[in-house]
Design a protein around this motif. Structure first.
Motif, PDB file in Angstrom:
ATOM      1  N   ASN A 159       0.806  -1.226   0.000  1.00  0.00           N
ATOM      2  CA  ASN A 159       0.000   0.000   0.000  1.00  0.00           C
ATOM      3  C   ASN A 159       0.836   1.271   0.000  1.00  0.00           C
ATOM      4  O   ASN A 159       0.478   2.260  -0.637  1.00  0.00           O
ATOM      5  CB  ASN A 159      -0.919   0.011   1.226  1.00  0.00           C
ATOM      6  CG  ASN A 159      -2.057  -0.985   1.114  1.00  0.00           C
ATOM      7  OD1 ASN A 159      -2.213  -1.658   0.096  1.00  0.00           O
ATOM      8  ND2 ASN A 159      -2.843  -1.087   2.159  1.00  0.00           N
ATOM      9  N   GLU A 160       1.954   1.255   0.751  1.00  0.00           N
ATOM     10  CA  GLU A 160       2.726   2.481   0.935  1.00  0.00           C
ATOM     11  C   GLU A 160       3.790   2.698  -0.139  1.00  0.00           C
ATOM     12  O   GLU A 160       4.203   3.842  -0.370  1.00  0.00           O
ATOM     13  CB  GLU A 160       3.397   2.467   2.312  1.00  0.00           C
ATOM     14  CG  GLU A 160       2.426   2.533   3.473  1.00  0.00           C
ATOM     15  CD  GLU A 160       3.130   2.567   4.816  1.00  0.00           C
ATOM     16  OE1 GLU A 160       4.379   2.639   4.828  1.00  0.00           O
ATOM     17  OE2 GLU A 160       2.442   2.539   5.854  1.00  0.00           O
ATOM     18  N   VAL A 169      -3.149   6.234  -4.533  1.00  0.00           N
ATOM     19  CA  VAL A 169      -2.909   6.777  -3.199  1.00  0.00           C
ATOM     20  C   VAL A 169      -3.949   6.288  -2.195  1.00  0.00           C
ATOM     21  O   VAL A 169      -3.621   5.897  -1.083  1.00  0.00           O
ATOM     22  CB  VAL A 169      -2.885   8.323  -3.233  1.00  0.00           C
ATOM     23  CG1 VAL A 169      -2.696   8.886  -1.828  1.00  0.00           C
ATOM     24  CG2 VAL A 169      -1.768   8.805  -4.159  1.00  0.00           C
ATOM     25  N   ASN A 170      -5.215   6.268  -2.587  1.00  0.00           N
ATOM     26  CA  ASN A 170      -6.298   5.883  -1.670  1.00  0.00           C
ATOM     27  C   ASN A 170      -6.707   4.443  -1.944  1.00  0.00           C
ATOM     28  O   ASN A 170      -7.517   4.173  -2.831  1.00  0.00           O
ATOM     29  CB  ASN A 170      -7.494   6.827  -1.827  1.00  0.00           C
ATOM     30  CG  ASN A 170      -8.517   6.652  -0.718  1.00  0.00           C
ATOM     31  OD1 ASN A 170      -8.598   5.597  -0.090  1.00  0.00           O
ATOM     32  ND2 ASN A 170      -9.306   7.687  -0.468  1.00  0.00           N
ATOM     33  N   VAL A 171      -6.176   3.520  -1.158  1.00  0.00           N
ATOM     34  CA  VAL A 171      -6.419   2.104  -1.410  1.00  0.00           C
ATOM     35  C   VAL A 171      -7.871   1.721  -1.150  1.00  0.00           C
ATOM     36  O   VAL A 171      -8.418   0.836  -1.815  1.00  0.00           O
ATOM     37  CB  VAL A 171      -5.461   1.240  -0.560  1.00  0.00           C
ATOM     38  CG1 VAL A 171      -5.720   1.451   0.927  1.00  0.00           C
ATOM     39  CG2 VAL A 171      -5.579  -0.228  -0.897  1.00  0.00           C
ATOM     40  N   ARG A 172      -8.521   2.393  -0.199  1.00  0.00           N
ATOM     41  CA  ARG A 172      -9.904   2.037   0.143  1.00  0.00           C
ATOM     42  C   ARG A 172     -10.888   2.398  -0.951  1.00  0.00           C
ATOM     43  O   ARG A 172     -11.983   1.837  -1.021  1.00  0.00           O
ATOM     44  CB  ARG A 172     -10.323   2.724   1.452  1.00  0.00           C
ATOM     45  CG  ARG A 172      -9.672   2.132   2.703  1.00  0.00           C
ATOM     46  CD  ARG A 172     -10.292   2.707   3.953  1.00  0.00           C
ATOM     47  NE  ARG A 172      -9.734   2.144   5.172  1.00  0.00           N
ATOM     48  CZ  ARG A 172     -10.155   1.033   5.752  1.00  0.00           C
ATOM     49  NH1 ARG A 172     -11.148   0.356   5.210  1.00  0.00           N
ATOM     50  NH2 ARG A 172      -9.607   0.589   6.876  1.00  0.00           N
ATOM     51  N   GLN A 173     -10.535   3.339  -1.800  1.00  0.00           N
ATOM     52  CA  GLN A 173     -11.462   3.788  -2.835  1.00  0.00           C
ATOM     53  C   GLN A 173     -10.948   3.484  -4.239  1.00  0.00           C
ATOM     54  O   GLN A 173     -11.317   4.153  -5.190  1.00  0.00           O
ATOM     55  CB  GLN A 173     -11.731   5.285  -2.679  1.00  0.00           C
ATOM     56  CG  GLN A 173     -12.398   5.646  -1.359  1.00  0.00           C
ATOM     57  CD  GLN A 173     -12.698   7.131  -1.233  1.00  0.00           C
ATOM     58  OE1 GLN A 173     -12.464   7.916  -2.151  1.00  0.00           O
ATOM     59  NE2 GLN A 173     -13.230   7.533  -0.089  1.00  0.00           N
ATOM     60  N   GLU A 174     -10.131   2.450  -4.363  1.00  0.00           N
ATOM     61  CA  GLU A 174      -9.568   2.103  -5.660  1.00  0.00           C
ATOM     62  C   GLU A 174     -10.384   0.978  -6.308  1.00  0.00           C
ATOM     63  O   GLU A 174     -10.316  -0.176  -5.878  1.00  0.00           O
ATOM     64  CB  GLU A 174      -8.104   1.676  -5.504  1.00  0.00           C
ATOM     65  CG  GLU A 174      -7.420   1.287  -6.802  1.00  0.00           C
ATOM     66  CD  GLU A 174      -7.637   2.316  -7.900  1.00  0.00           C
ATOM     67  OE1 GLU A 174      -8.205   1.934  -8.953  1.00  0.00           O
ATOM     68  OE2 GLU A 174      -7.254   3.488  -7.709  1.00  0.00           O
ATOM     69  N   PRO A 205       1.473   3.571  -4.710  1.00  0.00           N
ATOM     70  CA  PRO A 205       1.683   4.964  -5.122  1.00  0.00           C
ATOM     71  C   PRO A 205       2.832   5.151  -6.104  1.00  0.00           C
ATOM     72  O   PRO A 205       2.730   5.953  -7.037  1.00  0.00           O
ATOM     73  CB  PRO A 205       1.952   5.698  -3.805  1.00  0.00           C
ATOM     74  CG  PRO A 205       2.428   4.654  -2.864  1.00  0.00           C
ATOM     75  CD  PRO A 205       1.750   3.385  -3.270  1.00  0.00           C
TER      76      PRO A 205
END
Length: 368
Positions: free
Chosen positions: A282-283, A293-298, A287
């Protein structure tokens, strides 16, 4: 921590034609099943010993009610952040069903005295229920414990030797229970208990959550070039599960690779209490390689349970063109506990615990 007996609803097995079909449908059909007497109400408060037997593995745990204050005060440790919208959905579902049909799965460090007590109960009593699931080659056995002396003994063991437990499955059920508790406080109808299944940590297995990214339009060579600053890359003749931490599998088009994190890069994280592969994904990778950048909304990101195997992961990856799959190594249980003890959240979809109890095996109706 505190555990309490409760009045359960148990399935009427003689009315069920197919266990696999019935219990898979309980989540959506519970109100109808309850109204048509597919569940019996147990009149005496009890704790329930549960054995889950799979091929080559047996887990033995205890189904009970936990007190919501243990969650609010940190005796029940979490390692994931929750989403308010999911909590609202969960509370609405409970109010429709007037029951909690699946317990929160809690892991706790093994206590020999508790394991000995559970094994003794299983050895000396016939189970109240035995539920085979042929499709999954799995069998549940349920023992009902109502004897006051036995109940007091096991409650005292948990109070004395289990100061904390860890959410293995059910973060939103825990947080939703706390919200519902606070709502009942306002109306004066306090319900502090919620349904849990407590298993010793050495009876549970952690599987990885693999990742698939869609709409990756680069060629294989272009993708490998973008990954080279972070990994040593080795081509493989077939897809192979990672054998250790910081080793990943990569599936792209019809090719397979082994990725091993460069040690010099990992030195940047030497100050962390624990470095997780999911954290690095994720980090660092999302990116810097994929500009996410926003993993929850990908929407392009898909999660695949590791227990389904590499063949399944490869099948999902090849269902559509321009899909790339990353196979990760499972998170270590001790690292998960360490981070939870320090109130640190793991990235979303970091762990998949097995076994986890099915919907409807032991149900806790809400007090009216």
């Amino acid at each position: 921590m505190r555990i309490n007996p409760f009045r359960a609803l148990l399935p009427h097995l003689e009315k069920i034609k197919s266990n696999d079909t019935f219990f898979a449908a309980v989540k959506e059909e519970f109100p109808r099943f309850a109204q048509t007497a597919y569940f019996e109400s147990r009149e005496i408060p009890a704790l329930y010993l549960c054995s889950i037997q799979s091929v080559g593995h047996r887990a033995l745990g205890l189904v009970a009610c936990a007190h919501v204050q243990d969650y609010l005060q940190g005796a029940i440790k979490r390692h994931e952040n929750t989403i308010p919208a999911k909590e609202e959905v969960q509370i609405r579902l409970w109010k429709e069903q007037m029951a909690m049909i699946k317990p929160v799965l809690l892991a706790y460090p093994s206590v020999p005295a508790i394991e000995a007590w559970m094994q003794n109960v299983a050895n000396k009593q016939a189970p109240h229920l035995e539920i085979p699931f042929p499709a999954e080659e799995q069998t549940y056995q349920i023992w009902e414990i109502t004897d006051p002396i036995e109940l007091q003994y096991i409650q005292e063991l948990f109070t004395a030797f289990v100061p904390r437990s860890y959410i293995a499955d059910g973060h939103h059920r825990c947080s939703s229970s706390a919200i519902l508790y606070e709502q009942t406080l306002i109306h004066g109808n306090v319900d502090p208990d919620f349904l849990v299944a407590l298993f010793p940590s050495n009876h549970l297995n952690i599987q990885a959550f693999h990742r698939i990214l869609e709409e990756v339009s680069w060629t294989v060579d272009e993708l490998l070039k973008k990954l080279e600053p972070y990994f040593d890359i080795e081509a493989r003749t077939s897809a192979v599960l990672p054998s250790q931490k910081f080793e990943w599998g990569l599936l792209v088009e019809n090719q397979a690779f082994r990725l091993t994190w460069r040690r010099d890069f990992l030195e940047h994280y030497h100050w962390e209490k624990a470095i997780l592969d999911t954290q690095l994904f994720n980090e660092v990778i999302l990116p810097n390689v994929f500009d996410i950048v926003n993993v929850r909304q990908e929407p392009r990101l898909i999660y695949v349970e590791g227990g389904k195997g590499m063949a399944h992961l490869q099948h999902v990856q090849q269902l559509k063109p321009q899909r790339v799959a990353f196979a990760l190594y499972p998170v270590n249980l001790q690292e998960m506990m360490l981070l939870a003890d320090h109130d640190q959240a793991l990235p979303p979809k970091s762990t998949w615990f097995e076994p986890r109890m099915k919907n409807g095996v032991v149900v806790r109706p809400f007090p009216i």
